[in-house]
Design an enzyme around this catalytic site. Structure first.
Site, PDB file in Angstrom:
ATOM      1  N   LYS A 191      24.834   2.065  19.118  1.00 56.03           N
ATOM      2  CA  LYS A 191      24.301   2.078  17.747  1.00 56.03           C
ATOM      3  C   LYS A 191      24.485   0.694  17.150  1.00 56.03           C
ATOM      4  O   LYS A 191      25.378  -0.047  17.570  1.00 56.03           O
ATOM      5  CB  LYS A 191      25.070   3.090  16.899  1.00 56.03           C
ATOM      6  CG  LYS A 191      24.322   3.551  15.659  1.00 56.03           C
ATOM      7  CD  LYS A 191      23.386   4.692  15.979  1.00 56.03           C
ATOM      8  CE  LYS A 191      22.486   5.032  14.827  1.00 56.03           C
ATOM      9  NZ  LYS A 191      21.726   6.274  15.101  1.00 56.03           N
TER      10      LYS A 191
ATOM     11  N   ASP B 235      16.753   3.942  12.481  1.00 56.90           N
ATOM     12  CA  ASP B 235      17.662   4.907  11.834  1.00 56.90           C
ATOM     13  C   ASP B 235      17.432   4.670  10.338  1.00 56.90           C
ATOM     14  O   ASP B 235      16.358   4.171   9.956  1.00 56.90           O
ATOM     15  CB  ASP B 235      19.130   4.659  12.257  1.00 56.90           C
ATOM     16  CG  ASP B 235      20.058   5.809  11.871  1.00 56.90           C
ATOM     17  OD1 ASP B 235      20.104   6.811  12.598  1.00 56.90           O
ATOM     18  OD2 ASP B 235      20.727   5.732  10.819  1.00 56.90           O
TER      19      ASP B 235
HETATM   20  P1  NDP Z   1      15.226   6.987   6.330  1.00 55.52           P
HETATM   21  O1  NDP Z   1      15.742   5.666   5.918  1.00 55.52           O
HETATM   22  O2  NDP Z   1      13.810   7.112   6.737  1.00 55.52           O
HETATM   23  O3  NDP Z   1      15.491   8.050   5.169  1.00 55.52           O
HETATM   24  C1  NDP Z   1      16.766   8.329   4.713  1.00 55.52           C
HETATM   25  C2  NDP Z   1      16.616   9.277   3.546  1.00 55.52           C
HETATM   26  O4  NDP Z   1      17.890   9.768   3.172  1.00 55.52           O
HETATM   27  C3  NDP Z   1      16.048   8.601   2.313  1.00 55.52           C
HETATM   28  O5  NDP Z   1      15.285   9.512   1.579  1.00 55.52           O
HETATM   29  C4  NDP Z   1      17.295   8.192   1.541  1.00 55.52           C
HETATM   30  O6  NDP Z   1      17.103   8.044   0.146  1.00 55.52           O
HETATM   31  C5  NDP Z   1      18.179   9.381   1.823  1.00 55.52           C
HETATM   32  N1  NDP Z   1      19.572   8.965   1.719  1.00 55.52           N
HETATM   33  C6  NDP Z   1      20.187   8.008   2.437  1.00 55.52           C
HETATM   34  N2  NDP Z   1      21.433   7.853   2.043  1.00 55.52           N
HETATM   35  C7  NDP Z   1      21.607   8.749   1.051  1.00 55.52           C
HETATM   36  C8  NDP Z   1      22.686   9.100   0.241  1.00 55.52           C
HETATM   37  N3  NDP Z   1      23.860   8.476   0.371  1.00 55.52           N
HETATM   38  N4  NDP Z   1      22.512  10.104  -0.666  1.00 55.52           N
HETATM   39  C9  NDP Z   1      21.322  10.717  -0.800  1.00 55.52           C
HETATM   40  N5  NDP Z   1      20.249  10.418  -0.071  1.00 55.52           N
HETATM   41  C10 NDP Z   1      20.394   9.453   0.834  1.00 55.52           C
HETATM   42  O7  NDP Z   1      16.196   7.479   7.502  1.00 55.52           O
HETATM   43  P2  NDP Z   1      15.937   8.625   8.583  1.00 55.52           P
HETATM   44  O8  NDP Z   1      15.114   9.701   8.006  1.00 55.52           O
HETATM   45  O9  NDP Z   1      15.515   7.967   9.832  1.00 55.52           O
HETATM   46  O10 NDP Z   1      17.431   9.142   8.840  1.00 55.52           O
HETATM   47  C11 NDP Z   1      17.976  10.248   8.114  1.00 55.52           C
HETATM   48  C12 NDP Z   1      19.161  10.796   8.895  1.00 55.52           C
HETATM   49  O11 NDP Z   1      18.725  11.234  10.182  1.00 55.52           O
HETATM   50  C13 NDP Z   1      20.305   9.819   9.172  1.00 55.52           C
HETATM   51  O12 NDP Z   1      21.522  10.526   9.195  1.00 55.52           O
HETATM   52  C14 NDP Z   1      19.993   9.325  10.586  1.00 55.52           C
HETATM   53  O13 NDP Z   1      21.146   8.836  11.232  1.00 55.52           O
HETATM   54  C15 NDP Z   1      19.504  10.617  11.207  1.00 55.52           C
HETATM   55  N6  NDP Z   1      18.698  10.496  12.417  1.00 55.52           N
HETATM   56  C16 NDP Z   1      17.565   9.726  12.431  1.00 55.52           C
HETATM   57  C17 NDP Z   1      16.783   9.679  13.570  1.00 55.52           C
HETATM   58  C18 NDP Z   1      15.501   8.934  13.618  1.00 55.52           C
HETATM   59  O14 NDP Z   1      14.817   9.038  14.642  1.00 55.52           O
HETATM   60  N7  NDP Z   1      15.116   8.204  12.588  1.00 55.52           N
HETATM   61  C19 NDP Z   1      17.182  10.398  14.789  1.00 55.52           C
HETATM   62  C20 NDP Z   1      18.346  11.242  14.641  1.00 55.52           C
HETATM   63  C21 NDP Z   1      19.070  11.259  13.489  1.00 55.52           C
HETATM   64  P3  NDP Z   1      16.953   6.550  -0.484  1.00 55.52           P
HETATM   65  O15 NDP Z   1      15.675   6.030   0.098  1.00 55.52           O
HETATM   66  O16 NDP Z   1      16.912   6.750  -1.949  1.00 55.52           O
HETATM   67  O17 NDP Z   1      18.162   5.792  -0.021  1.00 55.52           O
HETATM   68  O1  2IT Z   2      20.552   8.943  15.613  1.00 54.58           O
HETATM   69  C1  2IT Z   2      19.613   8.851  16.429  1.00 54.58           C
HETATM   70  O2  2IT Z   2      19.540   9.576  17.424  1.00 54.58           O
HETATM   71  C2  2IT Z   2      18.581   7.854  16.168  1.00 54.58           C
HETATM   72  N1  2IT Z   2      18.630   7.174  15.149  1.00 54.58           N
HETATM   73  C3  2IT Z   2      17.486   7.625  17.172  1.00 54.58           C
HETATM   74  C4  2IT Z   2      17.964   6.787  18.308  1.00 54.58           C
HETATM   75  C5  2IT Z   2      16.905   6.360  19.275  1.00 54.58           C
HETATM   76  O3  2IT Z   2      17.261   5.542  20.143  1.00 54.58           O
HETATM   77  O4  2IT Z   2      15.760   6.803  19.215  1.00 54.58           O
END
Ligand code: NDP
Ligand code: 2IT
Length: 450
Positions: free
Chosen positions: A125, A165
């Site tokens: 990561k 992420d």
């Molecule tokens: P994005 O940046 O696309 O979106 C994150 C969202 O969560 C935004 O709406 C943001 O709001 C909100 N958010 C972040 N921090 C906070 C907080 N402290 N309190 C309230 N809302 C918050 O990220 P992702 O959708 O990619 O990721 C979301 C989650 O999923 C994370 O935990 C990530 O690790 C996990 N994840 C992502 C993967 C991926 O493929 N992208 C894969 C597996 C897991 P704002 O914009 O206002 O900050």
């Molecule tokens: O938390 C996760 O699994 C991710 N942010 C995606 C990682 C990846 O390599 O696609």
């Protein structure tokens, strides 16, 4: 079990202030007790002391120039945690809250998640404390170029393959990839989540959210239920939340919430997906704007829940999808969810429920899918992107989606079978941690002391 206890004690001393990492390690190690009780094999190889220590961690300075001509400095990280099962694989997070402990917790979770996919990927990561909010497109580009100017020497298509992420989506991956290519002269699968015209996999953008819904379907099916017609709570409004909502709508469920760091939207008629995408993928603006086109929806500012919890979890519903960030779901939220009738939780985010909330869900015997199992569809589809890149092919959506469905069903089955094997059927936390751990530990032992 002194082995687990002693390792955790050592970690507490050697990683002070890395509270999220310690939380993640404690959850995994506590789940492993019955495995160690049964067999001294892993203890004999001192495997948990080895597995909680990253193989390598990079920390670096990132200097970039703002539109105002000023030079700014951020911290950059990449943790290469475990390569027993394949090249390090895991996303990059750009958020002001990022510390070395955040990246370490995410890297640690990634090891077991990636193992559960059954694909040849190790755990890693990275990220930065850079805040992409309110930055111009040119500032984002210069920051990404500066970040990659150091990172490029540590990564490669068969050694370490970053992805997105929080705060890192298609735009950032594009700028990072451009800089990698400029520095190395190589057009290769060194990042995943790329654009569809330049090496990306169809279905990667959607995969984490779709996968979390497929995981919920598997959990519901095991209990003789179906997602159709269910009222669903979703937190977050980013990549994972948007495609969770998209799949729920396609399957005839009713997602009624989404949220960002400033507040929550409640729309009992179902979230307007096109509007959500326009606000978050195109305009990159606050969710409050949702009300201008959907005046009957409700907006609850985050300041209404300043200390404990989140408005999303205080509504009547059947299924919940935490898709924002770690520890967004507290014990108070968990209590409210159970009181409001939620019987299935599928975590799109990494470690969104705190330890007390998880215990509450397990004691209530509801269907609870922990993030490292339920959100593995994203990284799994990243591995499918790597496979396409190495054979210079692009697969159609039907092929990618069929594989994703299969992978999620397999992960669910492994977690359920392992939970059953250890006498705690329905405890998918125990199942995920033991099943993931065994694969990695067995590979480490087979490869000798390295
Ligand atoms: P994005 O940046 O696309 O979106 C994150 C969202 O969560 C935004 O709406 C943001 O709001 C909100 N958010 C972040 N921090 C906070 C907080 N402290 N309190 C309230 N809302 C918050 O990220 P992702 O959708 O990619 O990721 C979301 C989650 O999923 C994370 O935990 C990530 O690790 C996990 N994840 C992502 C993967 C991926 O493929 N992208 C894969 C597996 C897991 P704002 O914009 O206002 O900050
Ligand atoms: O938390 C996760 O699994 C991710 N942010 C995606 C990682 C990846 O390599 O696609």
């Amino acid at each position: 079990m002194p082995y687990v206890h002693d390792t955790l004690e050592r970690l507490r001393k050697s990683s002070p202030a890395q509270t999220e990492f310690y939380q993640a390690a404690e959850e995994v190690l506590e789940c492993l007790r019955p495995l160690f009780d049964r067999d001294p094999y892993y203890h004999d190889h001192n495997i948990i002391e080895r597995i909680v220590e990253p193989e390598r961690q990079m920390m670096f300075r990132i200097c970039w120039t703002g539109d105002n001509g000023r030079v700014y400095v951020n911290k950059g990280y990449r943790v290469q945690f475990n390569s027993a099962l394949g090249p390090y694989k895991g996303g990059l997070r750009f958020h002001p809250s990022v510390t070395s402990g955040t990246i370490k917790f995410l890297g640690f979770e990634q090891i077991f998640k990636n193992a559960l996919t059954g694909l040849p990927i190790g755990g890693g990561k990275g990220g930065s404390d850079f805040d992409p909010k309110d930055k111009s497109d040119n500032e984002i580009m210069r920051f990404c170029q500066a970040y990659m100017s150091e990172l490029y020497r540590h990564i490669g298509p068969t050694s370490d393959v970053p992805a997105g992420d929080i705060g890192v989506g298609a735009r950032e991956i594009g700028y990072l990839y451009g800089q990698y290519k400029r520095l190395t002269g190589r057009y290769e699968g060194v990042l995943t989540g790329k654009g569809l015209d330049w090496g990306g996999s169809i279905g990667r953008k959607e995969a984490t959210g779709y996968g979390a819904v497929y995981f919920a379907q598997n959990m519901l099916k095991a209990r003789g239920e179906n997602i159709e017609g269910k009222t669903c709570l979703v937190s977050g409004a980013g990549n994972v939340a948007i495609y969770t909502i998209e799949k729920l709508l396609a399957l005839g469920a009713n997602p009624i919430t989404c949220s960002d760091s400033r507040g929550t939207i409640v729309d009992n008629n179902g979230i307007d997906l096109a509007l959500l995408k326009e606000l978050k993928e195109v305009k990159r603006t606050s969710l409050e704007q949702y009300l201008t086109k959907r005046p009957k929806a409700r907006y609850i500012p985050a300041t209404d829940y300043p200390d404990d919890g989140h408005a999303v979890w205080r509504l009547k519903a059947d299924v919940a999808f935490p898709c924002a960030t770690q520890n967004e779901l507290t014990d108070t939220d968990a209590k409210a969810l159970l009181q409001n009738g939620v019987t299935c939780i599928s975590e799109g985010a990494n470690m969104p429920s705190n330890a007390a909330a998880i215990n509450r869900f397990l004691n209530a015997n509801i269907a609870y899918g922990p993030g490292k199992a339920a959100n593995a569809g994203g990284v799994a589809t990243s591995q499918l992107e790597m496979a396409q890149n190495s054979s210079m092919e692009q697969w159609p959506l039907v092929k990618v989606d069929a594989k994703l469905k299969d992978i999620m069903a397999n992960i669910h089955q492994q977690c359920a079978d392992t939970a059953e094997e250890f006498g705690e059927p329905n405890n998918l936390v125990l199942g995920a941690n033991i099943a993931g751990f065994r694969k990695v530990a067995n590979a480490m032992i087979a490869q000798g002391v390295t």
